[in-house]
Scaffold this motif. Structure first.
Motif, short mmCIF file in Angstrom:
data_model
loop_
_atom_site.label_atom_id
_atom_site.label_comp_id
_atom_site.label_asym_id
_atom_site.label_seq_id
_atom_site.Cartn_x
_atom_site.Cartn_y
_atom_site.Cartn_z
N PHE A 37 33.86 -32.38 -5.77
CA PHE A 37 33.87 -31.17 -4.95
C PHE A 37 35.27 -30.75 -4.50
CE2 PHE A 37 29.56 -32.83 -4.55
CZ PHE A 37 28.83 -31.70 -4.90
N TYR A 40 36.91 -27.37 -5.73
CA TYR A 40 36.59 -26.04 -5.20
C TYR A 40 37.60 -25.58 -4.14
CZ TYR A 40 32.11 -26.40 -7.56
OH TYR A 40 31.12 -26.52 -8.51
N SER A 236 28.37 -25.88 -5.19
CA SER A 236 29.41 -26.47 -4.36
C SER A 236 28.91 -26.89 -2.99
CB SER A 236 30.57 -25.48 -4.20
OG SER A 236 30.14 -24.29 -3.58
#
Length: 313
Positions: A37, A40, A236
């Motif tokens: 993650f 992002y 996300s």
């Protein structure tokens, strides 16, 4: 043979970021993000993304390469991480993968082959809607009935991977687990994999303290911005540190309950990370408990292991 790649893994909050930067400093290296993650943009506090000060001038790769509304898969990471390894090595630097997303890292460093099947957007959407109506366990039970091997490997809360495994069966008539390469555990590089560990009670206390610090740093505002942008169902936003607060914004859970849920999910995730790395990768484990030895001594022991010395597996 001198390693051409160093991998640093371990559970959340164990201290990978600081040790990764230190190893890169000592080994003339650059870091490749190994967290699913941190790729992002804008997801900074909740993912404990390395700050400018923490990076100490060490270049980091595969951070902030996607917007939060964009999809990104393990296959994407495999391609991007291997390209980064090649590019860093070409410049005479040591590539160092640092992170806790085991499946992504293994896919990048081992001869792991993904299914060549395409996709069925309508089928995926139908599964997403079912998960929203009936909960993630309903999809996981379905996966157990058609591909029990994949079901045993995928946590019920990882809805994206459960859906993908079901999609493979839907498209090919064969389980996703049957599509994996027989030599998917064979490393592609001469490498050393270092793992940081810590006694569970101390690690769990570190996790709880880190969540408190995230809240002080503005985590709630960070997540609220994504909520206001209508991203609550984006891939996300399935990250721990984000999904726990959407019920609060929808007046279904108190803030205190959301914070406690985040701490609980983080502790459970750390436990799963331990289990995964111990069973899936050949790791040299080192106790990162500061009460056991200071940071410099630990760093030197790890460097000795990387250079060909001893390290506890």
């Amino acid at each position: 043979m001198k390693p051409k790649l160093v991998v640093l893994v371990g559970p959340t909050a164990v201290g990978k970021t600081a040790m990764g930067v230190e190893l890169a400093t000592q080994l003339n290296g650059e870091i490749i993000n190994g967290d699913a993650f941190q790729i992002y943009r804008g997801m900074d506090i909740g993912t404990a993304k390395v700050t400018r000060e923490e990076s100490r001038g060490i270049r980091h790769h595969l951070i902030d390469i996607r917007d939060p509304d964009q999809a990104y898969s393990a296959a994407d990471y495999q391609r991007d991480a291997r390209a980064a390894v090649a590019e860093i090595a070409h410049r005479g630097k040591m590539p160092i993968i640092v992170g806790g997303t085991g499946f992504y890292i293994k896919a990048a460093v081992c001869n792991y082959q993904f299914s060549e099947n395409g996709s069925d957007p309508d089928y995926r959407q139908a599964l997403k809607q079912r998960a929203e109506r009936e909960g993630s366990d309903a999809l996981h039970h379905l996966l157990q009935s058609v591909d029990p091997v994949s079901a045993s490997r995928i946590h019920p809360n990882n809805v994206q991977r459960v859906i993908r495994a079901l999609e493979v069966v839907h498209l090919s008539g064969r389980p996703a687990s049957a599509k994996k390469s027989a030599d998917g555990n064979v490393p592609l590089y001469p490498m050393v994999c270092i793992g940081l560990t810590m006694e569970r009670p101390r690690l769990y206390r570190r996790i709880d303290r880190r969540v408190d610090k995230m809240m002080e740093a503005g985590l709630l505002d960070e997540v609220h911005g994504f909520y206001l942008s209508g991203l609550e169902h984006a891939q996300s936003m399935q990250a721990i540190g984000y999904k726990e607060f959407f019920p609060y914004f929808e007046h279904k859970r108190s803030l205190a309950e959301s914070i406690e849920k985040l701490k609980q999910n983080s502790r459970h995730y750390a436990k799963r990370q331990f289990t995964w790395f111990r069973g899936q990768m050949d790791v040299h484990w080192f106790d990162a408990d500061p009460a056991a030895e200071n940071f410099t001594v630990l760093r030197d022991r790890i460097l000795d292991c990387i250079a060909g010395g001893s390290g506890s597996k």
